[in-house]
Design a protein around this motif. Structure first.
Motif, PDB file in Angstrom:
ATOM      1  N   PHE A 162       0.865  -1.169   0.000  1.00  0.00           N
ATOM      2  CA  PHE A 162       0.000   0.000   0.000  1.00  0.00           C
ATOM      3  C   PHE A 162       0.909   1.229   0.000  1.00  0.00           C
ATOM      4  O   PHE A 162       1.584   1.517   0.984  1.00  0.00           O
ATOM      5  CB  PHE A 162      -0.897   0.010   1.247  1.00  0.00           C
ATOM      6  CG  PHE A 162      -2.243  -0.641   1.061  1.00  0.00           C
ATOM      7  CD1 PHE A 162      -2.454  -1.589   0.072  1.00  0.00           C
ATOM      8  CD2 PHE A 162      -3.300  -0.290   1.881  1.00  0.00           C
ATOM      9  CE1 PHE A 162      -3.691  -2.186  -0.093  1.00  0.00           C
ATOM     10  CE2 PHE A 162      -4.551  -0.882   1.725  1.00  0.00           C
ATOM     11  CZ  PHE A 162      -4.752  -1.824   0.734  1.00  0.00           C
ATOM     12  N   HIS A 163       0.948   1.959  -1.117  1.00  0.00           N
ATOM     13  CA  HIS A 163       1.641   3.242  -1.186  1.00  0.00           C
ATOM     14  C   HIS A 163       0.599   4.314  -0.842  1.00  0.00           C
ATOM     15  O   HIS A 163      -0.452   4.400  -1.494  1.00  0.00           O
ATOM     16  CB  HIS A 163       2.217   3.457  -2.582  1.00  0.00           C
ATOM     17  CG  HIS A 163       3.240   2.426  -2.967  1.00  0.00           C
ATOM     18  ND1 HIS A 163       4.598   2.631  -2.850  1.00  0.00           N
ATOM     19  CD2 HIS A 163       3.095   1.170  -3.451  1.00  0.00           C
ATOM     20  CE1 HIS A 163       5.246   1.547  -3.257  1.00  0.00           C
ATOM     21  NE2 HIS A 163       4.354   0.646  -3.622  1.00  0.00           N
ATOM     22  N   ILE A 164       0.882   5.129   0.162  1.00  0.00           N
ATOM     23  CA  ILE A 164      -0.162   5.897   0.827  1.00  0.00           C
ATOM     24  C   ILE A 164       0.139   7.400   0.811  1.00  0.00           C
ATOM     25  O   ILE A 164       1.262   7.818   1.116  1.00  0.00           O
ATOM     26  CB  ILE A 164      -0.304   5.423   2.295  1.00  0.00           C
ATOM     27  CG1 ILE A 164      -0.562   3.909   2.336  1.00  0.00           C
ATOM     28  CG2 ILE A 164      -1.416   6.179   3.012  1.00  0.00           C
ATOM     29  CD1 ILE A 164      -0.377   3.298   3.716  1.00  0.00           C
ATOM     30  N   ASN A 165      -0.874   8.186   0.459  1.00  0.00           N
ATOM     31  CA  ASN A 165      -0.809   9.642   0.568  1.00  0.00           C
ATOM     32  C   ASN A 165      -1.316  10.024   1.960  1.00  0.00           C
ATOM     33  O   ASN A 165      -2.521  10.004   2.228  1.00  0.00           O
ATOM     34  CB  ASN A 165      -1.674  10.286  -0.519  1.00  0.00           C
ATOM     35  CG  ASN A 165      -1.594  11.806  -0.524  1.00  0.00           C
ATOM     36  OD1 ASN A 165      -1.606  12.441   0.518  1.00  0.00           O
ATOM     37  ND2 ASN A 165      -1.518  12.376  -1.715  1.00  0.00           N
ATOM     38  N   THR A 166      -0.409  10.352   2.852  1.00  0.00           N
ATOM     39  CA  THR A 166      -0.798  10.577   4.249  1.00  0.00           C
ATOM     40  C   THR A 166      -1.531  11.902   4.453  1.00  0.00           C
ATOM     41  O   THR A 166      -2.289  12.051   5.425  1.00  0.00           O
ATOM     42  CB  THR A 166       0.432  10.530   5.173  1.00  0.00           C
ATOM     43  OG1 THR A 166       1.409  11.471   4.727  1.00  0.00           O
ATOM     44  CG2 THR A 166       1.049   9.134   5.176  1.00  0.00           C
TER      45      THR A 166
ATOM     46  N   MET B  16      -5.040  10.965   3.785  1.00  0.00           N
ATOM     47  CA  MET B  16      -5.512  10.100   4.874  1.00  0.00           C
ATOM     48  C   MET B  16      -5.824  10.937   6.114  1.00  0.00           C
ATOM     49  O   MET B  16      -6.796  10.662   6.836  1.00  0.00           O
ATOM     50  CB  MET B  16      -4.467   9.033   5.190  1.00  0.00           C
ATOM     51  CG  MET B  16      -4.260   8.006   4.073  1.00  0.00           C
ATOM     52  SD  MET B  16      -5.642   6.870   3.838  1.00  0.00           S
ATOM     53  CE  MET B  16      -5.282   5.656   5.137  1.00  0.00           C
TER      54      MET B  16
ATOM     55  N   PRO C 278      -0.680   5.887   9.060  1.00  0.00           N
ATOM     56  CA  PRO C 278      -1.993   5.608   8.478  1.00  0.00           C
ATOM     57  C   PRO C 278      -2.725   4.519   9.259  1.00  0.00           C
ATOM     58  O   PRO C 278      -2.109   3.552   9.721  1.00  0.00           O
ATOM     59  CB  PRO C 278      -1.657   5.125   7.059  1.00  0.00           C
ATOM     60  CG  PRO C 278      -0.251   5.552   6.816  1.00  0.00           C
ATOM     61  CD  PRO C 278       0.430   5.585   8.139  1.00  0.00           C
TER      62      PRO C 278
ATOM     63  N   LEU D 154      -4.988   1.500   8.899  1.00  0.00           N
ATOM     64  CA  LEU D 154      -5.388   0.580   7.844  1.00  0.00           C
ATOM     65  C   LEU D 154      -6.438  -0.396   8.366  1.00  0.00           C
ATOM     66  O   LEU D 154      -6.465  -0.709   9.560  1.00  0.00           O
ATOM     67  CB  LEU D 154      -4.173  -0.177   7.312  1.00  0.00           C
ATOM     68  CG  LEU D 154      -3.102   0.700   6.650  1.00  0.00           C
ATOM     69  CD1 LEU D 154      -1.942  -0.157   6.146  1.00  0.00           C
ATOM     70  CD2 LEU D 154      -3.687   1.520   5.503  1.00  0.00           C
TER      71      LEU D 154
ATOM     72  N   TYR E 200     -10.594   6.211  -2.456  1.00  0.00           N
ATOM     73  CA  TYR E 200      -9.691   5.652  -1.434  1.00  0.00           C
ATOM     74  C   TYR E 200      -8.534   4.922  -2.095  1.00  0.00           C
ATOM     75  O   TYR E 200      -7.385   5.067  -1.687  1.00  0.00           O
ATOM     76  CB  TYR E 200     -10.509   4.704  -0.561  1.00  0.00           C
ATOM     77  CG  TYR E 200      -9.754   3.994   0.551  1.00  0.00           C
ATOM     78  CD1 TYR E 200      -9.265   4.681   1.650  1.00  0.00           C
ATOM     79  CD2 TYR E 200      -9.592   2.600   0.508  1.00  0.00           C
ATOM     80  CE1 TYR E 200      -8.613   4.025   2.682  1.00  0.00           C
ATOM     81  CE2 TYR E 200      -8.943   1.937   1.539  1.00  0.00           C
ATOM     82  CZ  TYR E 200      -8.453   2.643   2.622  1.00  0.00           C
ATOM     83  OH  TYR E 200      -7.816   1.980   3.637  1.00  0.00           O
TER      84      TYR E 200
ATOM     85  N   GLY F  95      -6.048   8.081  -2.355  1.00  0.00           N
ATOM     86  CA  GLY F  95      -5.372   7.824  -1.091  1.00  0.00           C
ATOM     87  C   GLY F  95      -4.291   6.771  -1.129  1.00  0.00           C
ATOM     88  O   GLY F  95      -3.185   6.975  -0.608  1.00  0.00           O
ATOM     89  N   ILE F  96      -4.587   5.623  -1.740  1.00  0.00           N
ATOM     90  CA  ILE F  96      -3.681   4.474  -1.664  1.00  0.00           C
ATOM     91  C   ILE F  96      -3.543   3.850  -3.046  1.00  0.00           C
ATOM     92  O   ILE F  96      -4.541   3.580  -3.722  1.00  0.00           O
ATOM     93  CB  ILE F  96      -4.223   3.420  -0.675  1.00  0.00           C
ATOM     94  CG1 ILE F  96      -4.315   3.999   0.738  1.00  0.00           C
ATOM     95  CG2 ILE F  96      -3.347   2.169  -0.678  1.00  0.00           C
ATOM     96  CD1 ILE F  96      -5.061   3.100   1.720  1.00  0.00           C
TER      97      ILE F  96
END
Length: 434
Positions: A155-159, A162, A173, A175, A197, A273-274
């Motif tokens: 999961f590459h995440i835009n914090t 989030m 994050p 999850l 999302y 987001g992810i």
């Protein structure tokens, strides 16, 4: 007359030159061509990218081992058509980069050799491989390659997004821990940010949906491949997983019309987001998160797939160095062993690509732990799972399953029908194999 004499002298001197008696080994690899940048470099610590690091490693080996003649073939990814042609002609290379999921296609036909003797000669102890790496090269109780890394989806995440969605806690994050929670998080995210999302490459990219299905079937110990000629997908476990994926699409909680380049651009532009994509994108996204003006600037995190069902068992693959079956002299095998031993000493440098190291000792090195996000994903090297070692034609099977999953997820087919059709098509493929 003078020209003739000079030409005769040149021919005479060439004929008298000493023959090259060094053992010759042919190394065949993918990972791209970057000779213009790294063609003369031997400074491994300064190299970047898969191509740059491997090119520099080979250069350094040649510089440190002048008594070995090394020939390098750089093939276009993935290189298997060329390898098949070389094997058919009876002229295979000596060491080849190969995806671990492909090894069984070759080992089952005696086209590559078990490597235990070569590893012993190189003083490489297989007990030092990570569990995921060893599983990738062990087929029917034998080792058919030296594992080079472990690769998997994250999961590459835009914090920042989030946080807007209220899905951050203590700087990390939040999850989901169940299918129901995943849907709840996704709905909350869309409501508060107006964005999906998940960002997914669902166009011409079946690998993600299949990896998602495999991950959560493995997490539940579902018998996906009861034997080497059958797959089992028409099960309650598979139906629940695909139904979840379909619900994400139906509610607009994920992107639906993007291929991989479009999905990559959407993630780096902060449009979701992810992005569930591989370890190989960790480096590029981390660089993007450090770039001034980027929507990811200071807002990037990674994590293994969340544990929605069962235990943590992310589906993984990896690369390995394999040995095509051929007659070789003792000197040539000694040179091959020296090459593998050399590569094994640089496992840490290869892990800088974003792939996880194949050697367990590297996971505990302070230098590895200090690399960006490695603490967050290191567990993948121990918990990652592969399909049983007897499973062949994994790439072709992935394509067949992916087509049916696309039909199910987009609503073209009922989930149960798509899974029945996937099972039937894969089993028919296996029935047609020799």
């Amino acid at each position: 007359m003078r020209c003739f004499a000079a030409l005769a002298l040149t021919v005479l001197l060439a004929g008298c030159s000493a023959p090259d008696d060094r053992p010759t080994i042919v190394v065949q690899r993918f990972f791209g061509e970057c000779g213009a940048v790294y063609g003369n470099s031997t400074e491994v610590a300064q190299a970047e990218t898969e191509c740059g690091i491997l090119t520099t490693l080979i250069n350094r080996f040649e510089a440190e081992n002048p008594d070995i003649r090394l020939k390098v073939n750089v093939v276009a990814w993935p290189g298997y058509p060329q390898l098949a042609a070389q094997m058919a002609a009876g002229d295979p290379p000596d060491l080849v980069t190969m995806h671990q999921s492909v090894i069984s296609d070759y080992s089952s036909r005696g086209l590559i050799e078990p490597v235990e003797p070569l590893l012993a000669q190189a003083k490489i102890d297989p007990t030092g491989f990570t569990p995921a790496a060893r599983a990738g090269v062990e087929k029917e109780g034998r080792l058919y390659g030296m594992p080079w890394d472990t690769i998997g989806r994250l999961f590459h995440i835009n914090t920042e997004l989030m946080a807007q969605a209220g899905l951050m806690h203590d700087g990390k994050p939040v999850l989901p821990a169940s299918p129901e929670e995943l849907l709840a998080h996704a709905r909350q995210f869309k409501e508060r940010t107006g964005k999906p999302y998940l960002i997914q490459a669902q166009v011409s990219a079946p690998d993600f949906t299949v990896a998602f299905l495999y991950t959560y079937l493995l997490a539940q110990d579902a018998p996906i491949y009861p034997d080497d000629r059958h797959i089992r997908l028409d099960t309650p476990e598979a139906r629940a997983i695909v139904t979840l994926m379909r619900q994400l699409n139906a509610e607009g909680l994920t992107t639906t019309d993007q291929d991989f380049p479009a999905a990559t651009a959407a993630f780096t532009q902060g449009k979701g987001g992810i992005f569930p994509v591989g370890t190989w994108m960790l480096g590029p996204y981390d660089a993007e998160a450090a770039r001034d003006g980027s929507p990811l600037k200071g807002h990037y995190a990674v994590a293994p797939f969340p544990q929605l069902w069962g235990t943590a068992a992310p589906f993984v693959d990896g690369h390995a160095w394999v040995v095509p079956a051929a007659e070789r002299s003792a000197a040539e095998r000694a040179a091959m062993a020296r090459f593998l031993a050399f590569l094994s000493r640089y496992s840490y440098d290869w892990s800088r690509t974003g792939q996880l190291p194949a050697f367990a000792a590297v996971l505990d090195r302070a230098a590895f732990r200090a690399l960006p996000h490695r603490e967050d994903i290191a567990a993948l090297a121990r918990t990652g799972k592969q399909l049983p070692g007897y499973v062949e034609r994994q790439s072709a099977v992935q394509g067949l399953i992916g087509e049916e999953l696309e039909a199910a997820i987009t609503g073209t087919k009922p989930v149960e029908t798509a899974l029945k059709d996937a099972e039937r098509r894969v089993n028919r493929l296996y029935a047609q194999m020799m």
